[in-house]
Motif scaffolding. Structure first.
Motif, PDB file in Angstrom:
ATOM      1  N   GLU B 180       0.820  -1.207   0.000  1.00  0.00           N
ATOM      2  CA  GLU B 180       0.000   0.000   0.000  1.00  0.00           C
ATOM      3  C   GLU B 180       0.856   1.260   0.000  1.00  0.00           C
ATOM      4  O   GLU B 180       0.445   2.295  -0.516  1.00  0.00           O
ATOM      5  N   LEU B 181       2.053   1.153   0.595  1.00  0.00           N
ATOM      6  CA  LEU B 181       2.944   2.321   0.590  1.00  0.00           C
ATOM      7  C   LEU B 181       3.338   2.680  -0.833  1.00  0.00           C
ATOM      8  O   LEU B 181       3.429   3.856  -1.192  1.00  0.00           O
ATOM      9  N   ASP B 188       0.651   9.688  -5.129  1.00  0.00           N
ATOM     10  CA  ASP B 188       1.316  10.955  -4.817  1.00  0.00           C
ATOM     11  C   ASP B 188       2.187  11.428  -5.975  1.00  0.00           C
ATOM     12  O   ASP B 188       2.721  12.525  -5.919  1.00  0.00           O
TER      13      ASP B 188
ATOM     14  N   MET C  79      -6.155   9.096  -2.202  1.00  0.00           N
ATOM     15  CA  MET C  79      -6.679   7.858  -1.639  1.00  0.00           C
ATOM     16  C   MET C  79      -6.266   7.728  -0.177  1.00  0.00           C
ATOM     17  O   MET C  79      -5.144   8.069   0.193  1.00  0.00           O
ATOM     18  N   PHE C  81      -5.837   4.777   2.581  1.00  0.00           N
ATOM     19  CA  PHE C  81      -5.729   3.319   2.558  1.00  0.00           C
ATOM     20  C   PHE C  81      -6.141   2.708   3.888  1.00  0.00           C
ATOM     21  O   PHE C  81      -6.083   3.339   4.936  1.00  0.00           O
ATOM     22  N   GLN C  82      -6.494   1.452   3.788  1.00  0.00           N
ATOM     23  CA  GLN C  82      -6.893   0.705   4.987  1.00  0.00           C
ATOM     24  C   GLN C  82      -5.782   0.702   6.033  1.00  0.00           C
ATOM     25  O   GLN C  82      -6.026   0.877   7.212  1.00  0.00           O
ATOM     26  N   SER C  83      -4.523   0.480   5.582  1.00  0.00           N
ATOM     27  CA  SER C  83      -3.407   0.452   6.523  1.00  0.00           C
ATOM     28  C   SER C  83      -2.796   1.837   6.687  1.00  0.00           C
ATOM     29  O   SER C  83      -1.733   1.973   7.255  1.00  0.00           O
ATOM     30  N   ALA C  85      -0.909   3.504   5.108  1.00  0.00           N
ATOM     31  CA  ALA C  85       0.213   3.628   4.171  1.00  0.00           C
ATOM     32  C   ALA C  85       0.978   4.924   4.371  1.00  0.00           C
ATOM     33  O   ALA C  85       1.306   5.621   3.420  1.00  0.00           O
ATOM     34  N   LEU C  86       1.270   5.251   5.622  1.00  0.00           N
ATOM     35  CA  LEU C  86       2.113   6.430   5.869  1.00  0.00           C
ATOM     36  C   LEU C  86       3.568   6.025   5.662  1.00  0.00           C
ATOM     37  O   LEU C  86       3.976   4.948   6.096  1.00  0.00           O
ATOM     38  N   TYR C  87       4.341   6.890   5.033  1.00  0.00           N
ATOM     39  CA  TYR C  87       5.748   6.577   4.793  1.00  0.00           C
ATOM     40  C   TYR C  87       6.498   6.587   6.119  1.00  0.00           C
ATOM     41  O   TYR C  87       6.560   7.625   6.782  1.00  0.00           O
ATOM     42  N   PRO C  88       7.055   5.454   6.512  1.00  0.00           N
ATOM     43  CA  PRO C  88       7.579   5.335   7.881  1.00  0.00           C
ATOM     44  C   PRO C  88       8.790   6.224   8.142  1.00  0.00           C
ATOM     45  O   PRO C  88       9.063   6.574   9.277  1.00  0.00           O
ATOM     46  N   ASN C  89       9.502   6.583   7.071  1.00  0.00           N
ATOM     47  CA  ASN C  89      10.732   7.337   7.276  1.00  0.00           C
ATOM     48  C   ASN C  89      10.501   8.840   7.275  1.00  0.00           C
ATOM     49  O   ASN C  89      11.437   9.588   7.485  1.00  0.00           O
ATOM     50  N   MET C  90       9.280   9.275   7.032  1.00  0.00           N
ATOM     51  CA  MET C  90       9.033  10.713   6.967  1.00  0.00           C
ATOM     52  C   MET C  90       8.190  11.166   8.152  1.00  0.00           C
ATOM     53  O   MET C  90       7.406  10.398   8.695  1.00  0.00           O
ATOM     54  N   ASN C  95       4.968  13.522   5.202  1.00  0.00           N
ATOM     55  CA  ASN C  95       3.994  12.615   4.624  1.00  0.00           C
ATOM     56  C   ASN C  95       2.890  13.393   3.910  1.00  0.00           C
ATOM     57  O   ASN C  95       2.520  13.071   2.792  1.00  0.00           O
ATOM     58  N   PHE C  98       4.072  15.122   0.642  1.00  0.00           N
ATOM     59  CA  PHE C  98       4.890  14.387  -0.337  1.00  0.00           C
ATOM     60  C   PHE C  98       4.291  14.479  -1.747  1.00  0.00           C
ATOM     61  O   PHE C  98       4.995  14.693  -2.727  1.00  0.00           O
ATOM     62  N   GLY C  99       2.977  14.347  -1.816  1.00  0.00           N
ATOM     63  CA  GLY C  99       2.312  14.406  -3.113  1.00  0.00           C
ATOM     64  C   GLY C  99       2.497  15.755  -3.785  1.00  0.00           C
ATOM     65  O   GLY C  99       2.689  15.833  -4.994  1.00  0.00           O
ATOM     66  N   ARG C 146      -3.197  13.760   4.174  1.00  0.00           N
ATOM     67  CA  ARG C 146      -2.435  13.594   2.948  1.00  0.00           C
ATOM     68  C   ARG C 146      -3.357  13.676   1.721  1.00  0.00           C
ATOM     69  O   ARG C 146      -2.964  14.143   0.664  1.00  0.00           O
ATOM     70  N   ASP C 158     -10.411   3.447   1.118  1.00  0.00           N
ATOM     71  CA  ASP C 158     -10.453   1.983   1.084  1.00  0.00           C
ATOM     72  C   ASP C 158     -10.555   1.447   2.504  1.00  0.00           C
ATOM     73  O   ASP C 158      -9.555   1.327   3.196  1.00  0.00           O
TER      74      ASP C 158
END
Lengths: 315, 290, 366
Positions: B180-181, B188, C79, C81-83, C85-90, C95, C98-99, C146, C158
């Motif tokens: 999903e990432l 993005d 979008m 997301f269910q999880s 989907a955040l970027y773990p390193n930012m 986050n 980013f777009g 985001r 989702d």
């Protein structure tokens, strides 16, 4: 659902936010194929340097190549000569002795040490690295060290004799019958700690509740290990076996540094056989034939293993 | 539980347990110990015997000799040149194979194509082949490319035959990385390489360390390729050590040999001591996948 | 043409049809919820709208542009997301923008945008943190931030609430509803939770087996389900489905013992014109079967005695379970009812809300 069928990457987009703009055909093509283009050099390299070279070697084994390769196909001549060379049988015999002892002792010792360490001991952080550090050494260093350590004139034998046990003898390294066992000792010394680490990881992965249940069921420590723990380590046995088997078949450096294949041909292994026939005895075709046999032995071990591993991953 | 055991004092079983562990610790430490003490002895003292004894008159002569003056082949300039050969070989080989492995792992997990499993299996099998089966063609190709007997040739060899392992490491690591990432990043507007550089790589620290250590150890310790493809002055450390110990003539200077062996082992031993955890993880990842 | 238009969209994986021809059209500002059991194709449809998956057939139009061949980043969608989907390193702020960064929006504008969104979502104090330092609800907000910061034409969600605990889920549901009301955004939202669908949507598409069963407003879906699948999927407890026979301007139901119960159908012309004696399924929501004292007496309400098997107090209501026409029927009673299991008591059946289905096809009979 994976990203398998998804859309391809885009180069950086500077399009205004609300104006989708189709890509140029060339851009689209690049987007679609960029991931594969990235993978391609590696695939080509492996295709050529692994599989191409293997085929090349196989072909060489059907020629009369001596010091330089010749490419006239002569059938199985080199293979026949290989299999009528006593030295080759000696190498295979040694591989059988060395390989089986090396694997069995490493597995047994590795499991034994792992179980000892798993007894919630103090100083685990001391023992574990001590058992494991030889794995960081080059086989050449290991061979050099053990060669010195086993040297009858200066090493262990002399030292123990100087201590007063004058009848002590330990001269395997210079004995044609026993030298192969010194290779086993040095090999086990180097790798058994790693096998221990594999088993230890397996032991740590076993559900503690199961051990408690066994305790309540009245199983002794011995029976708990024999009936419950060790059977669950089967995948580790398999992995360790494969690693050890393929290391044994490829063993070259250790023998070179420890015994040089000698005394005589007492510690000849297929790997040293191949090297000396190819590069020093100028019998390239026979060397190639022996390399093909080595490849076949390893393939017989590795391919079923890889098949199992990758199939499990799939489901 | 260990605390409880401590409170109860040492039972007989525990004493036996520690005794066995101690004996094995001696077994594993003894060769290293002997190497170290021998390297600080003079040849005369070595001839007296007692391999296990501490040096009576410790001297670092053997170390200087091994580094600067010992004879390897026809030259007597010690190991130092070969040490640098190994460095010049290891650094680029590790760097290139790690970068390629990470990109391969990224493609094989996040940009899958039909048949990706086969591709991976073929790469993986390449890790396990006996290198004897590619030795002669490699020598011929290196000759054709004009890099036979050079460090550049060895770098190429180590990159090619290390690719399977580095790809394996990164593939298994990225497999657990949420798809999903990648989808979020696509929406993005990040490109293939931007996703890799901005999102995958910053989260790959541990596996990069594991891979670098594994590759460093493997390549530094390699002997077969070095002996086959590097001649004379461009030989790596392991080949030089073997030449020093096994092909030199005249007086056998065991103290110099031991010092030389320790020097050859030092870089990988240091890596092991500094980052043992990652070292073990790399070994395991190479053996037990996932 | 609708603002988001989905025309005859099909999706095949290997040999299986995951989507079998979907047609949906919604207007700007609509909140479309795709709801259905797992495997019904709702997430696949969302991925097709996002462009994360390629459709096999059909067309998707957003704001008059056919987006079939556009990369996700060029469809002007965002979008959640269910999880998450955040970027773990930012950090959170990184986050969120980013777009915009990828789209080449200059830094001052990006910073202004973050500040604005952070204020709306009340995550200003979290901006410098990493995702791993956030709670589930906070991550959810960041994931929404985001999306919001991009001001896209269409928002895609989702199953965004499925990883939250029950209490937080209700809070966030309200939050999303409020955002939609305040911003007038166009949203497509996937969930398997029919309560989320009812509370959030302006349009619901109930999906099953790769097809849309019914597309309509929550009220239509709830009151006039087109078939038994929709009827039983939407609503909790789900609609009672009682086998019955038409006759005498009403329906007759076999009761466990004693005479069949006869219920009069409303005479508003909506009743079926079919011949007497036809077998039907009578669909009645639990709230249409209740205590006589609590019933809404306007319209076709019939009282009948029934045997109560189980009584389930649920706080705000009490549910009574009985057996009619060979199936379990649930009645929604007042919380303070003094019904006892084993008792036979009168119930009011509000037939104004009744829906009749054909037992073979499962489709509604009008």
């Amino acid at each position: 659902m994976s990203v398998e069928q998804t859309v391809e990457a885009v180069p950086q987009v500077l399009a205004a936010r609300n104006q989708p703009r189709p890509d140029s055909p060339a851009g689209l093509w690049l987007q679609r194929h960029l991931p594969n283009l990235v993978l391609t050099p590696s695939l080509l390299a492996i295709g050529l340097f692994v599989y191409g070279f293997i085929l090349w070697t196989i072909y060489l084994s059907f020629t009369r190549s001596k010091i330089l390769p010749v490419y006239a196909f002569v059938g199985t001549e080199a293979h026949q000569r290989l299999w009528s060379t006593p030295n080759w049988y000696k190498a295979l015999e040694n591989l059988a002795i060395f390989g089986s002892l090396y694997i069995i002792i490493c597995l047994a010792l590795g499991l034994f040490l792992a179980i000892l360490i798993d007894q919630k001991i103090r100083g685990e952080g001391l023992f574990r690295p001590i058992f494991l550090y030889p794995m960081a050494l080059s086989f050449i260093v290991t061979g050099t060290a053990w060669k010195w350590f086993l040297n009858p004139g200066y090493g262990l034998q002399k030292t123990v004799q100087d201590w007063g046990w004058t009848s002590f003898t330990f001269d395997w390294i210079s004995s044609t019958d026993m030298a192969i066992y010194t290779v086993v000792i040095a090999g086990v010394w180097q790798v058994s700690g790693f096998v221990m680490a594999m088993f230890l990881a397996g032991l740590r992965g076993i559900d503690n509740d199961m051990l408690r249940a066994a305790q309540i069921d009245g199983a002794s420590a011995f029976n708990t290990y024999r009936r419950i723990v060790i059977p669950q380590l089967r995948p580790i046995f398999l992995s360790a076996f494969v690693v050890l088997a393929h290391m044994a078949i490829k063993s070259y450096d250790l023998v070179v540094a420890l015994t040089g294949g000698g005394p005589g041909n007492a510690t000849e292994l297929p790997a040293t056989f191949m090297y000396s026939y190819t590069f020093t005895r100028n019998q390239m075709a026979i060397g190639a034939a022996s390399a093909v046999v080595m490849l076949a032995i390893i393939a017989a071990v590795i391919i079923p293993y890889l098949y199992l591993e990758l199939k499990e991953k799939k489901s | 539980m260990s605390a409880a055991a401590g409170a109860r004092g040492l039972s007989l079983g525990r004493i036996v347990l520690y005794a066995i562990l101690g004996l094995f610790a001696i077994f594993y430490m003894l060769p290293l110990f002997v190497m170290i003490v021998t390297s600080f002895k003079s040849l005369d003292e070595i001839r007296l015997g007692d391999m296990l004894g501490l040096p009576q008159q410790p001297t670092a002569d053997a170390w200087f000799a091994a580094w600067q003056t010992s004879c390897i082949g026809l030259t007597c300039e010690g190991l130092k040149g070969y040490f640098w050969n190994s460095i010049k070989m290891v650094v680029p080989a590790v760097f290139i194979s790690t970068i390629l492995g990470s990109l391969n792992g990224y493609v094989l997990t996040k940009w899958r194509f039909p048949g990706h499993r086969w591709v991976f299996a073929l790469m993986l099998f390449g890790c396990f082949i006996p290198f004897q089966s590619v030795l002669v063609p490699m020598a011929l190709i290196l000759g054709k490319l004009g890099i036979a007997g050079t460090t550049a040739g060895l770098v190429l060899v180590h990159v090619v035959y290390g690719l399977g392992f580095t790809t394996l490491f990164f593939r298994n690591y990225y497999e657990a990385f949420p798809n999903e990432l990648i989808r979020a990043a696509q929406i993005d507007g990040a490109s293939f390489f931007q996703i890799f550089r901005r999102i995958m790589l910053p989260s790959s620290g541990p596996i990069i360390v594991v891979t670098v250590i594994f590759q460093f150890t493997n390549i530094w310790n390699d002997f077969l390729f070095g002996a086959s493809f590097a001649s004379g002055d461009s030989a790596p450390m392991t080949v030089a050590l073997n030449n020093l110990v096994n092909t030199s003539t005249g007086v056998r200077e065991y103290n110099v040999y031991m010092a030389a062996a320790i020097i050859a082992a030092l870089p990988t031993l240091l890596v092991y001591i500094i980052s043992g955890r990652y070292f073990v993880r790399g070994l395991m990842a190479g053996a037990v996948k996932g | 043409m609708g603002f988001l238009e989905i025309r005859n969209v099909k999706k095949r994986y290997g040999g299986t049809d995951v989507l079998k021809g979907i047609d949906i059209s919604i207007e700007q500002g609509d909140f479309l919820v795709l709801v259905g059991p797992s495997g019904c194709g709702k997430s696949t449809l969302l991925n097709l709208i996002a462009g994360l998956d390629q459709l096999s057939e059909g067309e998707i139009w957003i704001n008059g542009v056919m987006v079939n061949d556009l990369h996700p980043s060029k469809r002007d969608i965002a979008m959640v997301f269910q999880s998450y989907a955040l970027y773990p390193n930012m950090t959170v702020a990184e986050n969120v923008v980013f777009g915009l960064e990828m789209r080449g929006v200059p830094k001052p504008e990006r910073e202004a945008a973050v500040a604005e969104v952070a204020k709306i979502l009340q995550i200003e104090h979290l901006l410098t943190r990493k995702p791993s330092q956030l709670s589930g609800g906070q991550r959810q907000r960041v994931a929404m931030g985001r999306a919001l910061v991009r001001k896209p034409l269409v928002f895609l969600f989702d199953e965004p609430l499925s990883n939250l605990d029950a209490k937080l889920r209700v809070e966030m549901r309200t939050e999303i509803k409020r955002l939609h009301q305040n911003m007038g955004a166009t949203i497509v939202y996937v969930t398997h939770d029919q309560i989320e669908a009812m509370t959030l949507a302006t349009q619901i598409a109930v999906m099953n087996g790769g097809e849309i069963q019914q597309l309509g407003s929550p009220k239509e879906i709830y009151n006039r389900p087109v078939n038994t699948f929709v009827a039983s999927f939407m609503g909790s407890p789900s609609m009672n489905m009682i086998p019955a026979v038409l006759g005498n301007g009403g329906v007759e139901i076999a009761s466990g013992n004693g005479a069949p119960i006869s219920l009069r159908l409303p005479a508003n012309g909506r009743g079926p014109n079919a011949a007497s004696g036809r077998k039907v399924i009578l669909g009645l929501r639990p709230e249409a079967v209740t205590d006589p004292g609590a019933a809404d007496r306007n319209g076709a309400v019939t009282d009948a005695n029934c045997h109560v098997e189980v009584v389930e107090p649920a706080g705000s209501d009490t549910f009574a379970v009985m057996r009619l026409g060979g199936v379990e029927v649930i009645a929604r009673m007042r919380a303070d009812t003094d019904l006892k299991p084993g008792q036979t008591a009168p119930f009011a059946f509000n037939m104004e809300k009744a829906v009749l289905f054909d037992p073979q096809s499962g489709n509604r009979i009008d």
